[in-house]
Write a protein that holds these residues in place. Structure first.
Motif, PDB file in Angstrom:
ATOM      1  N   GLY A  55       0.814  -1.205   0.000  1.00  0.00           N
ATOM      2  CA  GLY A  55       0.000   0.000   0.000  1.00  0.00           C
ATOM      3  C   GLY A  55       0.851   1.261   0.000  1.00  0.00           C
ATOM      4  N   SER A  56       0.378   2.283  -0.685  1.00  0.00           N
ATOM      5  CA  SER A  56       1.050   3.585  -0.692  1.00  0.00           C
ATOM      6  C   SER A  56       0.137   4.576  -1.380  1.00  0.00           C
ATOM      7  CB  SER A  56       2.388   3.511  -1.426  1.00  0.00           C
ATOM      8  OG  SER A  56       2.193   3.474  -2.822  1.00  0.00           O
ATOM      9  N   ASP A  57       0.573   5.829  -1.406  1.00  0.00           N
ATOM     10  CA  ASP A  57      -0.205   6.836  -2.121  1.00  0.00           C
ATOM     11  C   ASP A  57      -0.114   6.633  -3.626  1.00  0.00           C
ATOM     12  OD1 ASP A  57      -0.932   8.012   0.269  1.00  0.00           O
ATOM     13  OD2 ASP A  57       0.766   9.421   0.266  1.00  0.00           O
ATOM     14  N   ASP A  58       0.869   5.867  -4.067  1.00  0.00           N
ATOM     15  CA  ASP A  58       1.052   5.586  -5.494  1.00  0.00           C
ATOM     16  C   ASP A  58       1.195   4.066  -5.654  1.00  0.00           C
ATOM     17  OD1 ASP A  58       1.692   5.442  -8.158  1.00  0.00           O
ATOM     18  OD2 ASP A  58       3.302   6.939  -8.073  1.00  0.00           O
ATOM     19  N   PRO A  59       0.082   3.324  -5.588  1.00  0.00           N
ATOM     20  CA  PRO A  59       0.162   1.862  -5.561  1.00  0.00           C
ATOM     21  C   PRO A  59       0.796   1.256  -6.807  1.00  0.00           C
ATOM     22  CG  PRO A  59      -2.107   2.578  -5.867  1.00  0.00           C
ATOM     23  CD  PRO A  59      -1.314   3.791  -5.510  1.00  0.00           C
ATOM     24  N   THR A  84       4.080  -1.058  -6.367  1.00  0.00           N
ATOM     25  CA  THR A  84       4.054  -2.448  -6.822  1.00  0.00           C
ATOM     26  C   THR A  84       5.179  -2.698  -7.824  1.00  0.00           C
ATOM     27  OG1 THR A  84       1.661  -2.563  -6.496  1.00  0.00           O
ATOM     28  CG2 THR A  84       2.648  -4.221  -7.924  1.00  0.00           C
ATOM     29  N   PHE A  85       5.392  -1.769  -8.743  1.00  0.00           N
ATOM     30  CA  PHE A  85       6.492  -1.891  -9.705  1.00  0.00           C
ATOM     31  C   PHE A  85       7.822  -2.005  -8.972  1.00  0.00           C
ATOM     32  CE2 PHE A  85       9.863  -0.027 -12.297  1.00  0.00           C
ATOM     33  CZ  PHE A  85       9.723  -0.724 -13.494  1.00  0.00           C
ATOM     34  N   LYS A  86       8.026  -1.170  -7.962  1.00  0.00           N
ATOM     35  CA  LYS A  86       9.271  -1.192  -7.196  1.00  0.00           C
ATOM     36  C   LYS A  86       9.436  -2.526  -6.471  1.00  0.00           C
ATOM     37  CE  LYS A  86      11.708   1.254  -3.473  1.00  0.00           C
ATOM     38  NZ  LYS A  86      11.639   2.395  -2.519  1.00  0.00           N
ATOM     39  N   ALA A  87       8.356  -3.018  -5.861  1.00  0.00           N
ATOM     40  CA  ALA A  87       8.435  -4.299  -5.148  1.00  0.00           C
ATOM     41  C   ALA A  87       8.789  -5.435  -6.097  1.00  0.00           C
ATOM     42  CB  ALA A  87       7.106  -4.590  -4.447  1.00  0.00           C
TER      43      ALA A  87
END
Length: 260
Positions: free
Chosen positions: A70-74, A78-81
């Motif tokens: 979760g984040s302000d820019d999901p 997700t791409f980063k993860a």
């Protein structure tokens, strides 16, 4: 590294890596895959790897419900993860120079499905099922699933899994050729470990070369595949295990491979 989400244990020549969040059905946030990558980075002489899950699940997917992504820019989180945690770990598993077994009980969903099927041998209990549920929440398969599944079970069945987002029970997965074996639930741990132990007693260098041949054969043309075989055969012929195998054959006895 101190592991918080996995257990890593050396059992003889087998490295056993267990997802250890049973209270969340072993849902695996990025940290879990970073810990897996760390655990397999230095095998320290282990000659096979076994992936398993604690409790009644193998892995229920990334821990979306727990807010791990979760984040302000999901989209970007997700791409980063994926690019910094999940994908490098999956690539490291593919590049391992030793055989890999997975023991699947209960759900192997999402990234957990990819992890289970990344093994050379996936042993499933009768309670196991495989699930690509991304479409059910408006997402796309990841963790290499869209590369892996068509090669394992063909385009039609891969599309069925990914576009319908329905569970594939263990028996159906076996019928499709997606997994190696289905066993009783109470026999899973022993069966999977026995297979890993058998593989760990084999000619490790040759097995690592075989793993790479199988993976790259999907991309190579016929001539390139044969050239790679010749190069790998040259490397394998120079090992002590190859010499032992030849002598054992002539002496009509079982070879005692040492992994070198």
């Amino acid at each position: 590294m101190t592991y918080e989400m996995i257990l890593s244990e050396r059992r003889g020549d087998v490295l056993v890596v267990t997802l250890n969040r049973p209270e969340r059905l072993n849902a695996a946030p990025p940290q879990a895959f970073e810990e897996i990558a760390h655990a397999i980075a230095n095998l320290d002489g282990a000659r096979a790897v076994l992936f398993a899950g604690s409790g009644r699940a193998f892995c229920s997917g990334a821990d979306v419900g727990g807010g791990a992504l979760g984040s302000d820019d999901p989209g970007n989180s997700t791409f980063k993860a994926l690019t910094q945690s999940y994908n490098p770990t999956m690539a490291a598993i593919a590049d391992l120079g030793v055989p890999v077994v997975s023991a699947v009980r209960g759900p192997a969903a999402g990234i957990g499905c990819s992890l289970a099927l990344a093994a050379d041998f996936c042993v499933a209990s009768e309670t196991a099922y495989f699930l690509q549920a991304f479409v059910n929440i408006g997402l796309v398969p990841d963790g290499g699933a869209s590369w892996m599944l068509p090669r394992l079970i063909g385009r039609a069945r891969a599309s069925e899994m990914m576009l319908l987002g329905e569970k594939v029970p263990a028996a159906k997965a076996l019928d499709w050729g997606m997994i190696h074996k289905v066993v009783a639930d109470d026999a899973l741990d022993a069966e999977a470990f026995a297979l890993a132990e058998r593989l760990a007693a084999g000619p490790t260098v040759a097995m690592g070369l075989i793993r790479r041949q199988v993976r790259t054969a999907y991309e190579n043309d016929y001539s390139s595949a044969m050239l790679q075989e010749a190069e790998n055969q040259r490397a394998a012929r120079g090992t002590a295990d190859s010499m032992e195998g030849g002598i054992a054959f002539l002496q009509k006895r079982k070879a005692a491979f040492r992994g070198a």
